[in-house]
Design a protein around this motif. Structure first.
Motif, short mmCIF file in Angstrom:
data_model
loop_
_atom_site.label_atom_id
_atom_site.label_comp_id
_atom_site.label_asym_id
_atom_site.label_seq_id
_atom_site.Cartn_x
_atom_site.Cartn_y
_atom_site.Cartn_z
N SER A 9 0.83 -1.20 0.00
CA SER A 9 0.00 0.00 0.00
C SER A 9 0.87 1.26 0.00
O SER A 9 0.61 2.21 -0.75
N GLU A 10 1.90 1.24 0.82
CA GLU A 10 2.78 2.41 0.90
C GLU A 10 3.57 2.60 -0.40
O GLU A 10 3.74 3.73 -0.88
N LEU A 11 4.03 1.49 -0.98
CA LEU A 11 4.79 1.58 -2.23
C LEU A 11 3.93 2.13 -3.37
O LEU A 11 4.37 2.97 -4.15
N LEU A 12 2.68 1.63 -3.45
CA LEU A 12 1.77 2.13 -4.48
C LEU A 12 1.47 3.61 -4.27
O LEU A 12 1.32 4.37 -5.23
N GLY A 13 1.38 4.00 -3.02
CA GLY A 13 1.14 5.40 -2.71
C GLY A 13 2.28 6.29 -3.16
O GLY A 13 2.08 7.41 -3.62
N LEU A 14 3.52 5.78 -3.02
CA LEU A 14 4.69 6.54 -3.48
C LEU A 14 4.65 6.75 -4.99
O LEU A 14 4.97 7.84 -5.50
N VAL A 15 4.26 5.69 -5.71
CA VAL A 15 4.16 5.79 -7.17
C VAL A 15 3.09 6.79 -7.56
O VAL A 15 3.28 7.63 -8.46
N LYS A 16 1.94 6.72 -6.90
CA LYS A 16 0.84 7.63 -7.19
C LYS A 16 1.25 9.08 -6.93
O LYS A 16 0.95 9.98 -7.73
N GLU A 17 1.94 9.31 -5.82
CA GLU A 17 2.37 10.67 -5.48
C GLU A 17 3.31 11.23 -6.54
O GLU A 17 3.21 12.38 -6.94
N TYR A 18 4.24 10.37 -7.02
CA TYR A 18 5.18 10.86 -8.03
C TYR A 18 4.49 11.15 -9.35
O TYR A 18 4.78 12.15 -10.01
N LEU A 19 3.59 10.28 -9.76
CA LEU A 19 2.86 10.51 -11.01
C LEU A 19 2.06 11.80 -10.95
O LEU A 19 1.97 12.55 -11.92
N ASP A 20 1.48 12.06 -9.78
CA ASP A 20 0.72 13.29 -9.59
C ASP A 20 1.64 14.51 -9.65
O ASP A 20 1.32 15.52 -10.28
N PHE A 21 2.80 14.40 -9.01
CA PHE A 21 3.76 15.51 -9.00
C PHE A 21 4.27 15.81 -10.41
O PHE A 21 4.41 16.97 -10.81
N ALA A 22 4.56 14.75 -11.17
CA ALA A 22 5.12 14.92 -12.52
C ALA A 22 4.04 15.21 -13.56
O ALA A 22 4.36 15.38 -14.74
N GLU A 23 2.77 15.27 -13.12
CA GLU A 23 1.63 15.62 -13.99
C GLU A 23 1.43 14.61 -15.12
O GLU A 23 1.11 14.96 -16.25
N PHE A 24 1.64 13.31 -14.80
CA PHE A 24 1.30 12.25 -15.74
C PHE A 24 -0.18 11.91 -15.52
O PHE A 24 -0.53 10.89 -14.91
N GLU A 25 -1.04 12.78 -16.01
CA GLU A 25 -2.46 12.68 -15.67
C GLU A 25 -3.10 11.41 -16.21
O GLU A 25 -3.80 10.70 -15.48
N ASP A 26 -2.88 11.10 -17.48
CA ASP A 26 -3.49 9.90 -18.07
C ASP A 26 -2.93 8.64 -17.41
O ASP A 26 -3.68 7.68 -17.13
N PHE A 31 -3.38 4.09 -13.73
CA PHE A 31 -2.77 3.42 -12.58
C PHE A 31 -3.79 3.27 -11.44
O PHE A 31 -3.94 2.19 -10.85
N SER A 32 -4.51 4.35 -11.15
CA SER A 32 -5.51 4.31 -10.07
C SER A 32 -6.64 3.34 -10.39
O SER A 32 -7.12 2.60 -9.51
N LYS A 33 -7.07 3.34 -11.66
CA LYS A 33 -8.15 2.46 -12.08
C LYS A 33 -7.75 1.00 -11.94
O LYS A 33 -8.51 0.16 -11.43
#
Length: 695
Positions: A9-26, A31-33
């Motif tokens: 859960s924590e690892l996936l959260g780190l990936v999500k946070e980075y994608l959000d920061f780098a603005e990889f919206e699609d 990833f979330s889906k």
């Protein structure tokens, strides 16, 4: 697997946070889906929504203070939350801060008199005076750095103008668009600052781990350098102790012989002498045969990185092989397959790697040639190619710095100078005067270059052609050699003394030496040196005062047979020091590269080991009169191949001609100052206890 699931859960959260920061919206949506479909929980990482909320609050408070004119609240928050390194080091931040101070200084002038201003009310002139005073203090302190900038220079007069609104220089400040424009710039700046501050935890972990790894590598590299230095020091001490041990056993054996003859006749001395005999090593397996045709093809046409790894691996085969049959078989295979293309007439050959554009390839080729020259069989092979000698000499002259490439080329040439035909060629090619010119400034040379240059010069000066070459620049040669007499590196003394003794057999050089007061210079060292050095100097002084004619002194060295004593192997530990390349993950190197990619048909056969050279001892009472190489003469007996006594190659910082340690020259040993003297500082190496002709 359990550890991964526990922290998934924590690892996936780190990936999500980075994608959000780098603005990889699609990518973030997909990833979330997918995480939701697979039932993978997404934790909110530290610095996520909580940090975002805090950042937004700070930005809103700063903008509110800007709008309300609350100068104290604004700059208190500004200095707390905007990093000082950014405020002081970024030109955009300094410019924005300057205009913000102007904004608050004139804020009351832009408000209607008597109108409420946030929680402030314009009572009288005191509020305005306080703001102007604050702005003036800023201009005199932090803002002073911008006083030389044309854009800001007019505003330094603002606190002293009675009515800024009416002054033409400040007309722009009171236009309706100025404050909104400044506010917009402030909002953009704050958004960038706080976004940069909200660095994803994944990035922080990567950066911190990378920096830690880099620091650890640097620390380990430094420890390796120190360990190598200590190793070389201990190796020299070991060789010196071993030499003393051999001498002691020899003396003891003689004493026991005498006792046997007078007492009982028991053969105790035989047992003592037996202790000197080298122990038989265990059977060592031969190394696998190689496909030399494929090897040479890749050495010529492969990438520079492949060439470097192959040259390194081939060198390691020589330097790390066990002395004896294993090493001789490796060398025999190299020679029989003409590995260096010494007999090739093709325009593209392995020899051309000495002139490669890649510095690593040039250096590794020079190291391999130096390894060949360290073995008697290798010298014989290389000596058959005049092209190889010319290329080595060209490389020596073209290397404009005291690089590892030049060191190894010089080492190879010095060892090749043990062979008389190559001595003749080097003298003819002008190497004597090149060496003299190089030795003019010994403090700019590494220990290796200094020792091998001095040893090569001596070897060439033993020949009549070399002596005659020195006679063409007798003054310079004598000055360089006399300066080297007092050098802090004592390892060069046998070569300097040998060269001096040899060239002083030429009458013209003797006359030049007398004119420059050479005897006074020598007597300084006679008084200050050890008993051994004193004996050497006495021989040189005797040669200096000799009145013999040239024909009576010079030997017919051009007609002499090849020296038998040059058949000596001395593989240096220095050949494998300071490697420039390291294999990456999955990249082959060394013996694994050779046996994986270049394995050939097994053709290795046993070879009768050649008879070792006789140890021609020198008493130490005379200068060297036969060619030597630094690894082979120092202790007066052949140095064991698995314990080489090679020159220390630790360089001075950067190998540059910058400030160096005080040179251990005798200040009194100069022309016209025969009486003065000073102490000599001992060198880092162990001084040779006797001189030998072993090569």
């Amino acid at each position: 697997m359990g550890d991964i699931l526990a922290h998934e859960s924590e690892l996936l959260g780190l990936v999500k946070e980075y994608l959000d920061f780098a603005e990889f919206e699609d990518t973030l949506k997909t990833f979330s889906k997918e995480c939701k479909i697979k039932g993978k929980p997404l934790s909110k990482t530290a610095g996520g929504s909580l940090r975002d909320s805090k950042s937004l609050t700070i930005q809103r408070d700063l903008i509110a203070a800007f709008d309300s004119g609350d100068q104290k609240a604004f700059f208190a928050s500004w200095e707390e939350h905007v990093p000082s390194s950014l405020r002081d080091g970024d030109a955009l931040a300094r410019k924005l801060e300057f205009y913000l101070h102007i904004h608050f200084a004139i804020y009351l002038l832009k408000q209607p008199v008597g109108r409420p201003v946030g929680h402030l009310v314009l009572r009288d002139k005191e509020d305005l005076d306080e703001r102007v005073s604050y702005f003036k203090t800023y201009l005199e302190t932090k803002g002073a750095a911008l006083s030389q900038t044309t854009e800001f220079l007019p505003f330094y007069a603002l606190p002293f103008v009675p009515n800024p609104r009416a002054h033409p220089s400040f007309k722009e400040l009171f236009q309706d668009s100025w404050t909104p424009d400044l506010k917009s710039k402030l909002e953009k700046f704050l958004a960038l600052v706080f976004k940069a501050g909200d660095t994803p935890k994944l990035f922080t972990l990567y950066k911190e781990n990378g920096q830690s790894h880099k620091e650890m590598l640097q620390q380990l590299h430094q420890q390796l350098i120190e360990a190598e230095r200590r190793s070389m020091t201990y190796l020299k001490r070991y060789n010196k102790i071993q030499a003393d041990y051999h001498n002691l056993i020899g003396v003891t054996a003689e004493l026991v012989d005498s006792l046997e003859a007078t007492v009982s006749g028991k053969m105790a001395s035989t047992m003592l002498r037996a202790s000197l005999a080298p122990m038989k090593s265990k059977d060592v397996p031969l190394l696998p045969s190689l496909d030399y045709e494929k090897l040479k093809k890749d050495l010529i046409w492969g990438s520079d990185r492949l060439k470097a790894f192959l040259l390194q691996a081939l060198r390691w085969r020589l330097t790390t092989s066990h002395p004896g049959e294993q090493r001789e078989t490796v060398l025999q295979a190299y020679v029989s397959n003409d590995l260096l293309d010494c007999h090739s007439h093709s325009q593209r050959s392995v020899l051309q790697l000495l002139h490669s554009r890649s510095e690593v390839v040039r250096q590794y080729m020079a190291r391999l040639v130096n390894a060949f020259a360290s073995l008697a069989g290798g010298r014989l092979y290389v000596a058959q190619s005049t092209k190889m000698l010319r290329m080595l000499e060209e490389r020596l002259r073209e290397e404009d710095r005291d690089t590892a490439t030049r060191e190894n080329v010089l080492g190879a040439l010095q060892k090749l100078s043990l062979r008389r035909p190559l001595q003749t060629a080097m003298i003819r090619d002008g190497l004597v005067l090149w060496l003299v010119d190089t030795l003019k400034d010994p403090d700019c040379l590494s220990d290796y270059t200094l020792e091998y240059s001095a040893a090569l010069l001596m070897n060439l000066c033993l020949r009549s052609a070399g002596k005659n070459m020195c006679a063409k620049a007798a003054g310079l040669v004598l000055k360089v050699l006399s300066d080297l007499l007092g050098h802090e590196n004592h390892e060069i003394q046998p070569y300097v003394n040998g060269a001096l003794y040899s060239i002083l057999s030429i009458p013209a050089i003797r006359e030049e030496a007398r004119a420059m007061g050479m005897e006074d210079i020598l007597r300084c060292f006679l008084r200050e040196g050890s008993a051994e050095t004193a004996r050497q100097i006495e021989f040189i002084i005797k040669q200096l005062n000799s009145e013999e004619l040239l024909d009576a002194v010079l030997e017919s060295d051009d007609d002499e047979d090849e020296d038998d004593e040059e058949d000596h192997d001395s593989m240096e530990a220095d050949l494998d020091k300071d490697e420039l390349i390291q294999p990456q993950l999955g990249e082959l190197s060394g013996e694994k590269l050779l046996t994986t990619e270049y394995l050939g048909i097994m053709t290795n056969t046993g070879k009768t080991r050649r008879k070792g050279p006789a140890s021609v001892q020198w008493s130490g009472a005379e200068p060297l009169r036969r060619p030597v190489t630094p690894g082979g003469h120092r202790n007066g007996y052949p140095v064991p191949e698995d314990h080489p006594a090679s020159p220390q190659t630790a360089r001075r910082a950067g190998n540059s001609c910058g400030p160096s340690l005080p040179h251990a020259r005798l200040s009194g040993c100069r022309r016209g100052e025969p009486g003065a003297s000073s102490s000599r500082r001992s060198g880092s190496g162990v001084r040779a206890s006797s001189w030998s002709a072993d090569a």
